[in-house]
Scaffold this motif. Structure first.
Motif, PDB file in Angstrom:
ATOM      1  N   LEU A 137       0.831  -1.205   0.000  1.00 29.12           N
ATOM      2  CA  LEU A 137       0.000   0.000   0.000  1.00 29.12           C
ATOM      3  C   LEU A 137       0.867   1.257   0.000  1.00 29.12           C
ATOM      4  N   THR A 138       1.983   1.237   0.698  1.00 26.00           N
ATOM      5  CA  THR A 138       2.911   2.371   0.691  1.00 26.00           C
ATOM      6  C   THR A 138       3.442   2.607  -0.723  1.00 26.00           C
ATOM      7  N   LEU A 139       3.692   1.522  -1.443  1.00 25.10           N
ATOM      8  CA  LEU A 139       4.216   1.621  -2.807  1.00 25.10           C
ATOM      9  C   LEU A 139       3.182   2.132  -3.806  1.00 25.10           C
ATOM     10  N   ALA A 140       1.950   2.336  -3.365  1.00 21.51           N
ATOM     11  CA  ALA A 140       0.941   2.937  -4.240  1.00 21.51           C
ATOM     12  C   ALA A 140       1.410   4.303  -4.740  1.00 21.51           C
ATOM     13  N   ALA A 141       2.191   4.995  -3.925  1.00 26.99           N
ATOM     14  CA  ALA A 141       2.724   6.299  -4.335  1.00 26.99           C
ATOM     15  C   ALA A 141       3.595   6.167  -5.575  1.00 26.99           C
ATOM     16  N   VAL A 142       4.394   5.125  -5.631  1.00 26.68           N
ATOM     17  CA  VAL A 142       5.261   4.883  -6.784  1.00 26.68           C
ATOM     18  C   VAL A 142       4.419   4.487  -7.995  1.00 26.68           C
ATOM     19  N   THR A 143       3.491   3.572  -7.778  1.00 27.91           N
ATOM     20  CA  THR A 143       2.634   3.103  -8.865  1.00 27.91           C
ATOM     21  C   THR A 143       1.846   4.266  -9.461  1.00 27.91           C
ATOM     22  N   LEU A 144       1.318   5.130  -8.615  1.00 27.68           N
ATOM     23  CA  LEU A 144       0.574   6.303  -9.063  1.00 27.68           C
ATOM     24  C   LEU A 144       1.432   7.179  -9.963  1.00 27.68           C
ATOM     25  N   ARG A 145       2.687   7.387  -9.549  1.00 28.73           N
ATOM     26  CA  ARG A 145       3.567   8.271 -10.312  1.00 28.73           C
ATOM     27  C   ARG A 145       4.073   7.639 -11.603  1.00 28.73           C
ATOM     28  N   PRO A 166      -9.610   8.865 -12.005  1.00 29.62           N
ATOM     29  CA  PRO A 166     -10.424   8.019 -11.117  1.00 29.62           C
ATOM     30  C   PRO A 166     -10.049   6.535 -11.196  1.00 29.62           C
ATOM     31  N   VAL A 167      -9.653   6.090 -12.374  1.00 30.29           N
ATOM     32  CA  VAL A 167      -9.231   4.691 -12.529  1.00 30.29           C
ATOM     33  C   VAL A 167      -7.896   4.471 -11.827  1.00 30.29           C
ATOM     34  N   ILE A 168      -6.979   5.421 -11.988  1.00 30.60           N
ATOM     35  CA  ILE A 168      -5.665   5.330 -11.349  1.00 30.60           C
ATOM     36  C   ILE A 168      -5.792   5.350  -9.825  1.00 30.60           C
ATOM     37  N   ALA A 169      -6.828   6.024  -9.317  1.00 29.20           N
ATOM     38  CA  ALA A 169      -7.057   6.052  -7.864  1.00 29.20           C
ATOM     39  C   ALA A 169      -7.236   4.639  -7.306  1.00 29.20           C
ATOM     40  N   TRP A 170      -7.641   3.716  -8.133  1.00 27.98           N
ATOM     41  CA  TRP A 170      -7.784   2.305  -7.742  1.00 27.98           C
ATOM     42  C   TRP A 170      -6.604   1.474  -8.228  1.00 27.98           C
ATOM     43  N   LEU A 171      -6.166   1.717  -9.460  1.00 29.77           N
ATOM     44  CA  LEU A 171      -5.081   0.901 -10.029  1.00 29.77           C
ATOM     45  C   LEU A 171      -3.725   1.158  -9.386  1.00 29.77           C
ATOM     46  N   CYS A 172      -3.588   2.238  -8.637  1.00 27.56           N
ATOM     47  CA  CYS A 172      -2.301   2.512  -8.000  1.00 27.56           C
ATOM     48  C   CYS A 172      -2.078   1.618  -6.784  1.00 27.56           C
ATOM     49  N   TRP A 173      -3.150   1.002  -6.252  1.00 28.13           N
ATOM     50  CA  TRP A 173      -2.949   0.190  -5.050  1.00 28.13           C
ATOM     51  C   TRP A 173      -3.554  -1.205  -5.110  1.00 28.13           C
ATOM     52  N   VAL A 174      -4.644  -1.399  -5.830  1.00 27.73           N
ATOM     53  CA  VAL A 174      -5.272  -2.724  -5.842  1.00 27.73           C
ATOM     54  C   VAL A 174      -4.330  -3.796  -6.409  1.00 27.73           C
ATOM     55  N   PRO A 175      -3.690  -3.570  -7.572  1.00 31.75           N
ATOM     56  CA  PRO A 175      -2.751  -4.597  -8.064  1.00 31.75           C
ATOM     57  C   PRO A 175      -1.578  -4.834  -7.099  1.00 31.75           C
ATOM     58  N   ASN A 176      -1.092  -3.774  -6.452  1.00 34.57           N
ATOM     59  CA  ASN A 176      -0.015  -3.937  -5.463  1.00 34.57           C
ATOM     60  C   ASN A 176      -0.452  -4.883  -4.353  1.00 34.57           C
ATOM     61  N   LEU A 177      -1.671  -4.695  -3.882  1.00 37.16           N
ATOM     62  CA  LEU A 177      -2.182  -5.531  -2.796  1.00 37.16           C
ATOM     63  C   LEU A 177      -2.407  -6.966  -3.254  1.00 37.16           C
ATOM     64  N   VAL A 178      -2.820  -7.138  -4.498  1.00 36.85           N
ATOM     65  CA  VAL A 178      -2.984  -8.496  -5.055  1.00 36.85           C
ATOM     66  C   VAL A 178      -1.627  -9.203  -5.093  1.00 36.85           C
ATOM     67  N   VAL A 179      -0.598  -8.511  -5.548  1.00 38.69           N
ATOM     68  CA  VAL A 179       0.753  -9.094  -5.583  1.00 38.69           C
ATOM     69  C   VAL A 179       1.217  -9.420  -4.164  1.00 38.69           C
ATOM     70  N   ALA A 180       0.956  -8.537  -3.222  1.00 43.93           N
ATOM     71  CA  ALA A 180       1.335  -8.803  -1.827  1.00 43.93           C
ATOM     72  C   ALA A 180       0.634 -10.054  -1.313  1.00 43.93           C
ATOM     73  N   GLU A 181      -0.644 -10.209  -1.630  1.00 40.02           N
ATOM     74  CA  GLU A 181      -1.378 -11.409  -1.204  1.00 40.02           C
ATOM     75  C   GLU A 181      -0.777 -12.661  -1.818  1.00 40.02           C
ATOM     76  N   MET A 182      -0.376 -12.571  -3.072  1.00 40.34           N
ATOM     77  CA  MET A 182       0.253 -13.727  -3.721  1.00 40.34           C
ATOM     78  C   MET A 182       1.560 -14.080  -3.018  1.00 40.34           C
ATOM     79  N   ILE A 183       2.329 -13.076  -2.646  1.00 34.87           N
ATOM     80  CA  ILE A 183       3.591 -13.310  -1.939  1.00 34.87           C
ATOM     81  C   ILE A 183       3.316 -13.940  -0.573  1.00 34.87           C
ATOM     82  N   VAL A 184       2.360 -13.382   0.143  1.00 41.44           N
ATOM     83  CA  VAL A 184       2.043 -13.860   1.495  1.00 41.44           C
ATOM     84  C   VAL A 184       1.502 -15.288   1.463  1.00 41.44           C
TER      85      VAL A 184
END
Length: 175
Positions: free
Chosen positions: A116-124, A142-160
């Motif tokens: 979720l912290t890395l959403a800042a990087v994804t957004l940029r 508005p789409v980026i407001a979701w795409l900046c963090w949802v895929p990051n969290l999906v990847v984190a879940e896959m790692i976990v």
């Protein structure tokens, strides 16, 4: 960045707390992931973890207020607001697990927090890409407001949740 600069004039405390402290949390991520530091200097890891948590607490509350008061529309506001709430909750839960001594669960929740912290990087990354693709900003943001963090969290879940298999070391064949 005109599309967020108005926050600096209308709600400076929320804006500056977010834009100053969120990068501090982001800068601490590599050090918190550094296994050697965690093992050799756990007190430094804990100190930096407290700073990471405090930075997220203040930046997340600021970000939540910015999301609630955004002029980018309800989809963007809800996307960024959800990110802020999850960022605060996931990080808080991860820290509470560390305080209880559950290192395995702590690590898993902090992987989520880092995503979720890395959403800042994804957004940029996503904003300039949308501009290069000539997608109108009012459509992309508005789409980026979701795409900046949802895929990051999906990847984190896959790692976990990735199945852990013990490493098998092969012996050299006898000569």
């Amino acid at each position: 960045m005109e599309f967020v600069a108005y926050h600096a004039h209308m709600r400076p405390i929320a804006f500056y707390s977010h834009v100053i402290l969120a990068p501090i949390a982001l800068a601490l991520v590599p050090f918190q992931l550094w296994e050697g530091l965690r093992q050799r200097r756990p007190h430094i890891h804990r100190l930096m973890g407290r700073l990471y948590g405090l930075a997220i607490l203040i930046a997340g509350l600021g970000g939540l207020w910015l999301a609630i008061t955004t002029m980018a529309g309800p989809v963007a506001g809800f996307g960024f607001g959800t990110l802020a709430v999850l960022w605060l909750a996931v990080t808080g839960w991860g820290i509470s697990l560390a305080m209880r001594g559950d290192r395995v669960a702590h690590r898993r929740w902090m992987i989520r927090s880092i995503a979720l912290t890395l959403a800042a990087v994804t957004l940029r990354i996503q904003i300039p890409v949308s501009m290069m693709l000539d997608i109108p900003f009012d459509t992309a943001y508005p789409v980026i407001a979701w795409l900046c963090w949802v895929p990051n969290l999906v990847v984190a879940e896959m790692i976990v949740r990735w199945p852990r298999r013990p490493l098998v070391r092969l012996r050299a064949a006898a000569q």
